[in-house]
Design an enzyme around this catalytic site. Structure first.
Site, PDB file in Angstrom:
ATOM      1  N   ASP A 170     112.576  -5.654  33.260  1.00  0.00           N
ATOM      2  CA  ASP A 170     113.062  -4.799  34.322  1.00  0.00           C
ATOM      3  C   ASP A 170     112.710  -5.557  35.611  1.00  0.00           C
ATOM      4  OD1 ASP A 170     113.916  -2.424  35.720  1.00  0.00           O
ATOM      5  OD2 ASP A 170     111.784  -2.107  36.164  1.00  0.00           O
ATOM      6  N   ASP A 202     112.826  -4.230  39.476  1.00  0.00           N
ATOM      7  CA  ASP A 202     112.121  -3.524  40.534  1.00  0.00           C
ATOM      8  C   ASP A 202     110.815  -2.938  39.998  1.00  0.00           C
ATOM      9  OD1 ASP A 202     111.957  -2.518  43.185  1.00  0.00           O
ATOM     10  OD2 ASP A 202     114.145  -2.304  43.135  1.00  0.00           O
TER      11      ASP A 202
HETATM   12 MG   LIG Z   1     111.463  -0.708  37.539  1.00  0.00          MG
END
Ligand SMILES: [Mg+2]
Length: 299
Positions: free
Chosen positions: A24, A26
């Site tokens: 992932d 962010d």
């Molecule tokens: Mg995230």
């Protein structure tokens, strides 16, 4: 049970066990416009060890090409074919899984990046960034000519959401026979460098409430996202690890796909959610404070 990782041996073991690393972005590699300390070095280390590195994001406001620019601006190496976003996965779902007929259109609540991915897949759409729908003028059914060819409504994060868009999306799902209700992802919140804001799941919430039904969701933790990656990349789930900062999307996504999971605490999930009265029912296989901790392997 979660294994807490802290020593060089722990990280060396992880490096041995997994060939494909899904990240992932962010809250894992960066936070808003700032990279997480050590993230760049750790990605370089994985590439140096011939690991496959893929980026899996629920952010549907950007196309893969645009997302690549974000990597570039932060100095993080990435290639467009390593990036999987929920906008891209939604477009692939509509064209390859749902097989929306070519004479049908999608009504979009969302931004330019989502439109770009639909366009790339050859999907016709209306709404989205069309100025006619980005208006604060009041909406009335009497002044609107609905398009009978709309066969799906796709809702993602839209920072210019308004009553006109909600009304049109609602009406298409309600009136057009067989019209599908799709959402790019269901993240309740959206992290920005200055704090949390409502996420894509909050944009579609009024529709879910008004319609009294749930949409088909594409992004993490849904299986659709993994199927989309599998269609393009060959990997052994047993030797694949998902790294994320959010238990109810990233970690659930990894678990649902039979992947190992590594939670980092540089984003949404806080230490206090891992044990005690507020503990989440979702448990990651491994936890470490930050992806930068893997720098222990660089000697
Ligand atoms: Mg995230």
């Amino acid at each position: 049970m979660t294994s807490r990782l802290s020593s060089r041996e722990h990280y060396a073991d992880l490096l041995d066990k997994y060939d494909t690393w899904l990240f992932d972005c962010d809250g894992v590699l960066w936070s808003g416009d700032k990279t997480i300390d050590g993230a760049i070095e750790v990605l370089q280390l994985l590439r140096h060890h011939k690991k496959s590195v893929l980026f899996v994001t629920n952010n549907a406001t950007k196309s893969r090409a645009n997302y690549k620019k974000k990597f570039d601006s932060l100095g993080v190496e990435a290639h467009v074919d390593e990036i999987y976003g929920s906008a891209y996965a939604s477009a692939v779902y509509i064209s390859s899984v749902m097989k929306l007929p070519k004479d049908k259109k999608v009504y979009v609540i969302g931004m330019g990046g989502l439109e770009e991915e639909l366009r790339e897949e050859g999907i016709s759409f209306i709404g989205g960034t069309d100025p006619a729908d980005n208006t604060l003028a009041s909406f009335s059914l009497a002044n609107w000519t609905p398009d009978p060819t709309v066969g799906a409504v796709l809702c993602g994060l839209d920072t210019a959401i308004n009553y006109t868009k909600l009304s049109k999306a609602f009406s298409y799902i309600l009136r057009n026979e067989g019209c599908a209700f799709l959402v790019t992802n269901e993240d309740s919140t959206y992290p920005t460098s200055d704090g949390l804001l409502p996420g894509a799941g909050s944009i579609s919430a009024p529709l879910r409430y008004a319609l009294g039904r749930n949409p088909i969701a594409i992004g993490k933790p849904q299986r659709t996202m993994l199927d989309c990656i599998k269609a393009k990349h060959d990997f052994d789930p047993k030797r694949t690890i998902m790294v994320g900062d959010r238990l109810n999307t990233d970690i659930e996504f990894g678990k649902a796909g039979g992947l190992a999971t590594l939670l980092v605490l540089t984003g949404i999930t806080k230490e206090s959610e891992l044990s005690g009265p507020n503990a989440s029912p979702t448990v990651a296989d491994f936890v470490t404070k930050s992806i930068g901790d893997l720098r222990a392997l660089i000697s």
